[in-house]
Design an enzyme around this catalytic site. Structure first.
Site, PDB file in Angstrom:
ATOM      1  CE  LYS A 105      43.172  35.502  -0.819  1.00  0.00           C
ATOM      2  NZ  LYS A 105      44.708  34.373  -0.424  1.00  0.00           N
TER       3      LYS A 105
ATOM      4  N   GLY B 163      41.714  29.187  -9.812  1.00  0.00           N
ATOM      5  CA  GLY B 163      42.258  28.200  -9.257  1.00  0.00           C
ATOM      6  C   GLY B 163      41.625  27.298  -8.756  1.00  0.00           C
ATOM      7  CB  SER B 164      40.677  24.681  -6.639  1.00  0.00           C
ATOM      8  OG  SER B 164      39.329  25.887  -5.586  1.00  0.00           O
ATOM      9  CB  THR B 165      36.515  23.771 -10.464  1.00  0.00           C
ATOM     10  OG1 THR B 165      37.755  22.564 -11.460  1.00  0.00           O
ATOM     11  CG2 THR B 165      35.394  22.753 -11.058  1.00  0.00           C
TER      12      THR B 165
ATOM     13  N   GLY C 297      36.048  28.015  -7.676  1.00  0.00           N
ATOM     14  CA  GLY C 297      35.439  28.718  -8.305  1.00  0.00           C
ATOM     15  C   GLY C 297      33.941  28.904  -8.768  1.00  0.00           C
TER      16      GLY C 297
ATOM     17  CD  GLU D 220      43.651  29.418 -15.511  1.00  0.00           C
ATOM     18  OE1 GLU D 220      43.475  27.640 -15.335  1.00  0.00           O
ATOM     19  OE2 GLU D 220      44.639  29.462 -15.087  1.00  0.00           O
TER      20      GLU D 220
ATOM     21  CB  CYS E  31      45.716  25.144 -13.591  1.00  0.00           C
ATOM     22  SG  CYS E  31      46.563  26.101 -14.992  1.00  0.00           S
TER      23      CYS E  31
ATOM     24  CD  GLU F 280      43.405  20.335 -11.229  1.00  0.00           C
ATOM     25  OE1 GLU F 280      42.754  21.316 -10.519  1.00  0.00           O
ATOM     26  OE2 GLU F 280      44.295  21.101 -11.776  1.00  0.00           O
TER      27      GLU F 280
HETATM   28  P1  NDP Z   1      41.741  27.191  -3.903  1.00  0.00           P
HETATM   29  O1  NDP Z   1      41.237  27.155  -5.241  1.00  0.00           O
HETATM   30  O2  NDP Z   1      41.469  27.367  -2.383  1.00  0.00           O
HETATM   31  O3  NDP Z   1      42.437  28.931  -3.832  1.00  0.00           O
HETATM   32  C1  NDP Z   1      43.161  29.935  -4.817  1.00  0.00           C
HETATM   33  C2  NDP Z   1      42.599  31.411  -4.450  1.00  0.00           C
HETATM   34  O4  NDP Z   1      41.324  31.425  -4.141  1.00  0.00           O
HETATM   35  C3  NDP Z   1      43.213  31.820  -3.258  1.00  0.00           C
HETATM   36  O5  NDP Z   1      43.957  32.850  -3.343  1.00  0.00           O
HETATM   37  C4  NDP Z   1      42.357  31.491  -2.586  1.00  0.00           C
HETATM   38  O6  NDP Z   1      43.044  32.384  -1.002  1.00  0.00           O
HETATM   39  C5  NDP Z   1      41.450  32.089  -2.416  1.00  0.00           C
HETATM   40  N1  NDP Z   1      39.961  31.519  -1.534  1.00  0.00           N
HETATM   41  C6  NDP Z   1      40.209  29.721  -1.193  1.00  0.00           C
HETATM   42  N2  NDP Z   1      38.669  30.536  -0.820  1.00  0.00           N
HETATM   43  C7  NDP Z   1      38.255  31.258  -1.252  1.00  0.00           C
HETATM   44  C8  NDP Z   1      36.888  32.131  -1.263  1.00  0.00           C
HETATM   45  N3  NDP Z   1      36.000  30.943  -0.546  1.00  0.00           N
HETATM   46  N4  NDP Z   1      36.266  33.284  -1.653  1.00  0.00           N
HETATM   47  C9  NDP Z   1      37.021  33.773  -3.213  1.00  0.00           C
HETATM   48  N5  NDP Z   1      38.885  33.315  -2.840  1.00  0.00           N
HETATM   49  C10 NDP Z   1      39.380  32.147  -2.059  1.00  0.00           C
HETATM   50  O7  NDP Z   1      42.999  27.173  -4.608  1.00  0.00           O
HETATM   51  P2  NDP Z   1      43.849  26.058  -3.053  1.00  0.00           P
HETATM   52  O8  NDP Z   1      45.249  26.876  -3.156  1.00  0.00           O
HETATM   53  O9  NDP Z   1      43.567  26.008  -2.223  1.00  0.00           O
HETATM   54  O10 NDP Z   1      44.656  25.368  -4.219  1.00  0.00           O
HETATM   55  C11 NDP Z   1      43.236  23.461  -3.781  1.00  0.00           C
HETATM   56  C12 NDP Z   1      43.191  22.895  -4.945  1.00  0.00           C
HETATM   57  O11 NDP Z   1      43.295  23.645  -6.088  1.00  0.00           O
HETATM   58  C13 NDP Z   1      44.857  22.594  -5.341  1.00  0.00           C
HETATM   59  O12 NDP Z   1      44.902  21.054  -4.887  1.00  0.00           O
HETATM   60  C14 NDP Z   1      44.256  22.308  -7.445  1.00  0.00           C
HETATM   61  O13 NDP Z   1      43.546  21.191  -7.436  1.00  0.00           O
HETATM   62  C15 NDP Z   1      43.517  23.367  -7.243  1.00  0.00           C
HETATM   63  N6  NDP Z   1      44.712  24.832  -7.970  1.00  0.00           N
HETATM   64  C16 NDP Z   1      43.822  24.814  -9.249  1.00  0.00           C
HETATM   65  C17 NDP Z   1      44.603  25.651  -9.553  1.00  0.00           C
HETATM   66  C18 NDP Z   1      44.643  26.504 -11.550  1.00  0.00           C
HETATM   67  O14 NDP Z   1      45.495  27.214 -11.617  1.00  0.00           O
HETATM   68  N7  NDP Z   1      43.811  25.987 -11.675  1.00  0.00           N
HETATM   69  C19 NDP Z   1      45.435  26.827  -9.286  1.00  0.00           C
HETATM   70  C20 NDP Z   1      45.919  26.230  -7.434  1.00  0.00           C
HETATM   71  C21 NDP Z   1      44.777  25.518  -7.567  1.00  0.00           C
HETATM   72  P3  NDP Z   1      44.342  31.444  -0.426  1.00  0.00           P
HETATM   73  O15 NDP Z   1      45.563  30.839  -0.723  1.00  0.00           O
HETATM   74  O16 NDP Z   1      45.127  32.003   1.035  1.00  0.00           O
HETATM   75  O17 NDP Z   1      43.154  29.997   0.677  1.00  0.00           O
END
Ligand code: NDP
Length: 770
Positions: free
Chosen positions: A190, A241-243, A246, A263, A297, A391
């Protein structure tokens, strides 16, 4: 006009990249994108608008996949998996190679689409994201080819659910899909809601490359689609993605048996010592925090600068910031592009506006209207200030000063995260002294943001667990060929018989190198098979766990040499062997079997084996395609707790202990619940064998009472759940408190897996050359 004046007044012209190729691709797909399942694009809907963040214009409409659509994709992956695995590594290698080749042929389309969709400067997508993604497929074609010989004892996990963020859409896709496919898994991926476009081109490329239908499936949508994928019947979830998300995923997958790698976020320190090449360090910092608008990140978002050079460094940095060019991401001479979405922009603005500490400097460079934010530096912050800890995920650098290397390390490690770190010094001895002390999965020396498919990437603490890239990344997409049987549950014997010993013996807990009475003051009687009273074992509680973990955190075992650890493990073996008869009798009396002597001999052998490994379980020097070495160093995971198996009261205690100690970890052992008296006896062996205080602690009592506290404990890095699925679930349900690793053990003789579980790879990058 004199030439000097021309140089002084010369302006950049615009150098726009042609976008028509990407817009044509979208038009060819009817302006709509949607799921790619079983080798075809399903009919798409206009549920969500995908926009170009630089202009706000709509690029395409996107399907928000429902739970049913996710289920369909998972079914397609499930149906395709056996044949994909059976095809064998070399056949999969051909497909991965074709993917790399085709991505190379469509590199410009991918780069333009990435910049249109995400807002990143074209020179970054063209020169960094896309080449690295391609390199990932080439590298993993090699791993697929080598799997039958190099990883003959491992097999695919099955179907992998993969969820990726918006900051490196195609690169994150490559990091997830390439290793999964190489090991024989099929995937449902996804992409992020903001940035699905290059994943759709990749789907197109899969069809051209001969990827069998169902091997790669892509579901578009938002967080609800991601949550549906987490709930689906997949064998693994790989998440970047975000903590906070996660953490939710760790809770949602608890007890499901799904493998998990996370991650997550970071607040990575960028340390500049007073002997650094300042201009290089300034230039490195531009790449550390303004690369991809700081939406990285592992961004070097926390500058720690030696006090003596702070003013000079800040001044040179501000001068450099003023020269950064912000604007149209498709302009080839732009340094800083658009923020991914207005919502992300608002988050950055809100965090900076709420800050009242330090001095804020915005780059004096024109900022276009819309989704753009100027490079920003906030100086004079204290390590505990909110912006030093949280962050921001935008082009905002925060800065503080230090005086000594020890203080730099202390401030650097003062974070809940542990993803990456950068250090600048001309003194290689200092660099190699500091790099191992930084709590981070990746350390860059005199460079920053170096990545390669051969070098592992991933975090520690609340930056997550698991590695992507290199040999270590393959662990996360494969499992031992022989499945681990569920440990047998054993019920303790009951009785009312006379005491077996003439003089009462008091078994105690073993905490911080001392025999300790249980905090709660309770003990439990244990009987032999004929009902005779063998003794009482203390019942440990939450406070005993707290004391044990405190002792672990103070013990310093991780800093010892492999040689010393081997010596102590051999000494333990020596002292246990000398007591063979006593332990054998105790084991036979508890279990009613006659295998005690055999178990003691096996435990001695285990101690010898892990003593042998203590100075031999080494890292690697990675072959990366640049003038640098990437050292994959094995570091201890830290403070471990183990719920020991019911069976084999001695061997089940000694094996996790020896593996943990061999790899530099401290451990709290929760002994076999029905047969704890071998463990309390073993504490005397520990006392006699020079094991430093706190390195090994032994608790007894019902494991079901201890498990939740172990799972929730913020000081523990890992819990080894060796006594069955029920307690694993208990621990996993609480492990998200500090994003703890939870491991369910390996076969007794699978030493590599035990040693792997005790270590994590830290990649230290050291460029060379003048
Ligand atoms: P998220 O952690 O929300 O998103 C990462 C992925 O997870 C996206 O594909 C998102 O879908 C999906 N997702 C969101 N909610 C759920 C859930 N409950 N269950 C499963 N999957 C889910 O990050 P965001 O994109 O919203 O960014 C928010 C913050 O996260 C940023 O400001 C940043 O601080 C951090 N971030 C960290 C990253 C890293 O590499 N460590 C990368 C990106 C963000 P969708 O995009 O469709 O909402």
């Amino acid at each position: 006009m004199p030439i000097e004046t021309i140089f002084d007044t010369m302006e950049y012209g615009t150098a726009p990249e042609d976008r028509s190729i990407a817009l044509q691709w979208i038009a060819n797909h009817g302006g709509l994108i949607g799921p790619y399942v079983n080798g075809v694009f399903a009919p798409a809907r206009d549920d969500l608008a995908i926009r170009n963040p630089a202009t706000g214009e709509k690029l395409a409409g996107m399907t928000l996949c429902t739970k049913d659509e996710v289920t369909e994709a998972v079914q397609s992956a499930r149906a395709a998996q056996p044949d994909w695995q059976k095809a064998g590594g070399p056949a999969r290698a051909r497909v991965l190679y074709a993917l790399a080749r085709l991505m190379q042929k469509h590199a410009r389309l991918l780069a333009v689409m990435e910049s249109l969709d995400n807002g990143k400067p074209i020179r970054e997508s063209r020169d960094i994201d896309i080449p690295l993604a391609i390199r990932h497929f080439y590298h993993h074609a090699g791993h697929a080819q080598l799997m039958p010989s190099a990883l003959s004892d491992r097999v695919a996990l099955g179907v992998c659910g993969q969820i990726i963020p918006w900051n490196f859409p195609l690169l994150m896709l490559a990091w997830k899909i390439a290793p999964a496919l190489a090991m024989g898994n099929t995937v449902v991926l996804k992409p992020a809601e903001y940035t699905p476009m290059t994943a759709m081109i990749f789907a197109d490329i899969c069809s051209q490359a001969g990827v069998p239908p169902g091997v790669v499936n892509i579901v578009t949508g938002d967080g609800s689609t991601g949550a549906a994928l987490v709930d689906a019947t997949v064998d693994k979830i790989a998440f970047t993605g975000s903590t906070s998300v996660g953490r939710q995923i760790q809770e949602a997958t608890a007890g499901s048996g799904k493998s998990l790698t996370l991650e997550l976020g970071g607040k990575s320190p960028y340390i500049v010592f007073d002997d650094a090449d300042i201009d290089s360090a300034v230039e490195g910092l531009v790449d550390a925090i303004w690369f991809n608008q700081g939406q990285v990140c592992c961004a070097g978002s926390r500058l720690l600068i030696h006090e003596a050079i702070a003013d000079d460094f800040h001044n040179r940095l501000k001068a450099r910031m003023d020269k950064l060019r912000i604007g149209d991401p498709l302009d080839k001479s732009i340094d800083v592009g658009a923020i991914v979405d207005p919502i992300q922009l608002q988050q950055i603005q809100a965090l900076v506006q709420a800050n009242t500490a330090g001095q804020t400097y915005h780059a004096q460079t024109p900022v276009p209207e819309g989704c753009f934010y100027p490079p920003t530096l906030i100086t004079g912050l204290h390590p505990a200030d909110t912006l030093m800890q949280e962050e921001i995920f935008g082009p905002v650098l925060v800065s503080t000063t230090f005086r000594t290397p020890a203080e730099a390390v202390e401030i650097a490690n003062n974070s809940k995260y542990g993803l990456a770190a950068t250090l600048w010094t001309e003194n290689i001895n200092l660099a190699l002294e500091i790099a191992p002390k930084l709590v981070a999965g990746v350390v860059w020396v005199n460079a920053t943001n170096l990545f390669d498919a051969a070098a592992g990437f991933g975090g520690t603490r609340e930056s997550g667990f698991g590695r992507e890239g290199g040999w270590e990344g393959l662990q996360a997409y494969s499992k031992p060929r022989q499945p681990l049987p569920e440990p047998a549950q054993v019920t303790p014997f009951t009785g009312q018989g006379a005491a077996a010993d003439d003089i009462d013996r008091t078994a105690k807990l073993f905490i911080g190198g001392k025999q300790a009475r249980p905090d709660g003051g309770y003990s439990q009687a244990f009987f032999g098979p004929k009902g005779q009273l063998l003794g009482h074992a203390p019942i440990a509680n939450r406070k005993d766990i707290r004391n044990a973990v405190q002792a672990q955190l103070a013990c310093g075992w991780g800093k010892t040499t492999g040689h010393l650890r081997a010596q102590i493990l051999y000494y333990l073996a020596e002292n246990l062997a000398a007591q063979t008869n006593r332990f054998a009798e105790r084991l036979d009396a508890m279990t009613g079997l006659t295998t005690g002597a055999e178990e003691v001999r096996a435990a001695v052998d285990v101690l010898f084996t892990y003593a042998a490994w203590a100075d031999k379980f080494e890292g690697r020097a990675k072959s990366v395609p640049m003038r640098a070495v990437a050292l994959a160093m094995r570091e201890p995971v830290g403070a471990i707790a183990a719920l020991c198996s019911d069976q084999h009261p001695l061997l089940g205690l000694v094996t996790p202990m020896a593996a943990a100690l061999s790899t530099g970890n401290s451990i709290t052992l929760c002994a076999s619940a029905p047969f704890p008296l071998a463990a309390t006896d073993f504490s005397h062996i520990l006392e006699a064998s020079d094991v430093p205080a706190g390195v090994v602690n032994i608790l007894t009592g019902p494991q079901a009472d201890l498990a939740p506290h172990l799972g929730a404990h913020m000081g523990l890095d890992t819990v080894w759940c060796l006594s069955g699925a029920e307690l694993t679930q208990e621990v996993q349900a609480r492990a998200s408190s500090n994003i703890k690793r939870v491991w369910q053990g390996a076969a007794q003789d699978d030493h590599d897996s035990w040693l792997d579980a005790g270590t994590e790879i830290k990649t230290i990058w050291i460029p060379y050359g003048e």
